[in-house]
Design an enzyme around this catalytic site. Structure first.
Site, PDB file in Angstrom:
ATOM      1  N   GLU A 158       6.385  -5.407   5.367  1.00  0.00           N
ATOM      2  CA  GLU A 158       6.323  -4.173   6.154  1.00  0.00           C
ATOM      3  C   GLU A 158       5.705  -2.986   5.412  1.00  0.00           C
ATOM      4  O   GLU A 158       5.387  -1.982   6.029  1.00  0.00           O
ATOM      5  CB  GLU A 158       7.689  -3.805   6.735  1.00  0.00           C
ATOM      6  N   ASN A 159       5.502  -3.119   4.101  1.00  0.00           N
ATOM      7  CA  ASN A 159       4.762  -2.042   3.426  1.00  0.00           C
ATOM      8  C   ASN A 159       3.274  -2.076   3.773  1.00  0.00           C
ATOM      9  O   ASN A 159       2.588  -1.075   3.575  1.00  0.00           O
ATOM     10  CB  ASN A 159       4.987  -2.087   1.912  1.00  0.00           C
TER      11      ASN A 159
END
Lengths: 218, 232
Positions: free
Chosen positions: A46-47
């Site tokens: 998710e980064n």
């Protein structure tokens, strides 16, 4: 009873060809090791990465390439990089097929608590609230009971919750259970050597048992 | 062609005052503006509100500004890697606002894009929802969340040009592009600063319109928090 690797192996069997998958920190990260190589899946971080590869060799370590657990990683062939707003757009927008994450408690209505223990240091929810509010399918990897033997599969969560009515499936050290849309934990499989009686005793929320419950196959 | 180049980090942050609100790019310590953090440390400005996904580690990143007690408030999604942070939080010296990561990213994006508020499902039914408007769309509940803006957005990119165009590398991109759009003044430090025209316009991630100041940083440590490797 399953150990962490056993839970990860069993969850890996839920993976289907063509899935985009977000794996949380802890046991969920281990799931990647047991996805059959014959399946083409893409792991989302998710980064800002689609296509997480294995950990790097010493010579490949790149400080500009980490996963959501801040571990150094590599990228698989065909990866894509993007910013964090776009990452959560693909999560909220329902483009990620399945999210696999850990939990401290799950309620029979599918509520999940995994971000905060009052009275202890609060580290923050990270992306967990966005993930559980949005994913089409949420599978939880967890221990059925606390170290003190208290059930973590409850009528209602006692800890501050991360999301409501979102968990679809639980793989614990004792069993595989579906969380039914109308509420209740439906027993699907038993861990090797675990009896229905043991699962009943370890489940505080409503447990639904229909017909023969097979042992897990790996 | 507008030239955005400043001499270095000290000049870039020269007008940051006490009690400013800053956005600082990075995820963990990946993609953080190391040079500007050092300059803020040297400058000694206090009472800062820092909007950043994380709070660095004890001796690196925003952790350095926490140690010198220059930060009054952190707005973050996850702050778990920092013992000094924990101490200040528990003693009440530091204020912290925790925001779901996707909501944080989108609030910053909205701030830069002129969208004052938006609805998101993240946090419905949790303590994050307290005091917020809830509305139903197609049978599902959503929270109203507001934009975030800052006096200064401080970002780190891989390459930049004298016009302020930026290209990021790997997962060091993370929050940097949104933050670049949401500062009254946006400062970009880059590993390599090139003359305008040297970057392929097809590959620009942050167009220079968002950037007021740019400089080439130096001595990047680019620390790794979790060095995980397999045997060669």
């Amino acid at each position: 009873m399953l150990d962490k690797i056993g839970i990860a192996k069993r969850i890996a069997r839920e993976v289907r060809d063509g899935m985009y998958i977000n794996l949380g920190i802890g046991i969920p990260t281990l799931v990647a090791n047991y996805i059959p190589p014959s399946l083409n899946v893409v792991l989302q971080s998710e980064n800002g990465l689609l296509g997480i590869g294995p950990f790097p060799k010493e010579s490949e370590v790149d400080s500009d390439l980490i996963n959501a657990g801040k571990q150094t990683i590599t990228m698989v062939c065909g990866s894509a990089l993007f910013n964090s707003a776009e990452s959560f757009a693909m999560i909220r927008g329902g483009h990620v097929d399945v999210t696999i994450l850990g939990a401290m408690e799950v309620s029979q209505d599918g509520d999940i608590a995994n971000w905060k223990v009052p009275g202890k240091m609060v580290k923050g929810m990270g992306g967990a609230m966005d993930l559980v509010a949005s994913a089409k399918n949420i599978i939880v990897a967890m221990q059925h009971c606390s170290k003190e033997g208290a059930s973590k599969l409850l009528k209602e969560c006692s800890l501050p919750i991360t999301g409501i009515r979102c968990v679809k499936k639980i793989v614990s050290d004792l069993a595989v259970l579906d969380v039914l849309p109308q509420g209740g934990f439906k027993l699907i499989e038993r861990a090797p050597g675990v009896s229905i009686e043991e699962i009943k005793n370890a489940t505080q929320g409503e447990l639904i048992i229909e017909g023969e419950i097979p042992e897990m196959i790996f | 062609m507008i030239n955005k180049v400043v001499s270095g980090a000290d000049q870039a942050v020269h007008d940051v005052t006490n009690n400013s609100t800053l956005m600082l790019g990075g995820f963990g310590v990946c993609g953080i503006p190391e040079n500007c953090i050092q300059a803020l440390l040297k400058k000694g400005v206090k009472g800062l509100t820092c909007i950043s996904n994380n709070a660095g580690v004890d001796d690196f990143g925003i952790g350095l500004l926490l140690k010198t007690r220059q930060v009054r408030k952190m707005i973050s999604s996850y702050v778990g890697e920092n013992a000094e942070f924990e101490r200040q939080l528990l003693s009440g010296e530091l204020e912290v606002e925790l925001i779901p990561q996707g909501t944080l990213a989108e609030r910053i994006r909205a701030g830069g894009a002129g969208i004052p508020a938006f609805y998101t499902p993240a946090g419905v039914g949790t303590e994050v929802a307290e005091g917020k408007e809830v509305r139903e769309y197609e049978g599902k509940l959503y929270l109203l969340e507001q934009w975030l803006k800052a006096d200064f957005a401080i970002v780190k990119a891989w390459k930049g040009d004298t016009s302020g165009n930026l290209i990021y590398r790997g997962t060091a991109r993370n929050f940097n592009p949104m933050m670049a759009t949401a500062g009254k003044i946006t400062i970009a430090e880059v590993e390599e600063l090139l003359p305008a025209g040297e970057l392929d316009p097809n590959h620009i991630h942050t167009p220079g319109i968002y950037v007021q100041r740019i400089f080439q940083g130096s001595n990047y440590e680019k620390r790794i928090e979790q060095r995980t490797i397999i045997k060669d």
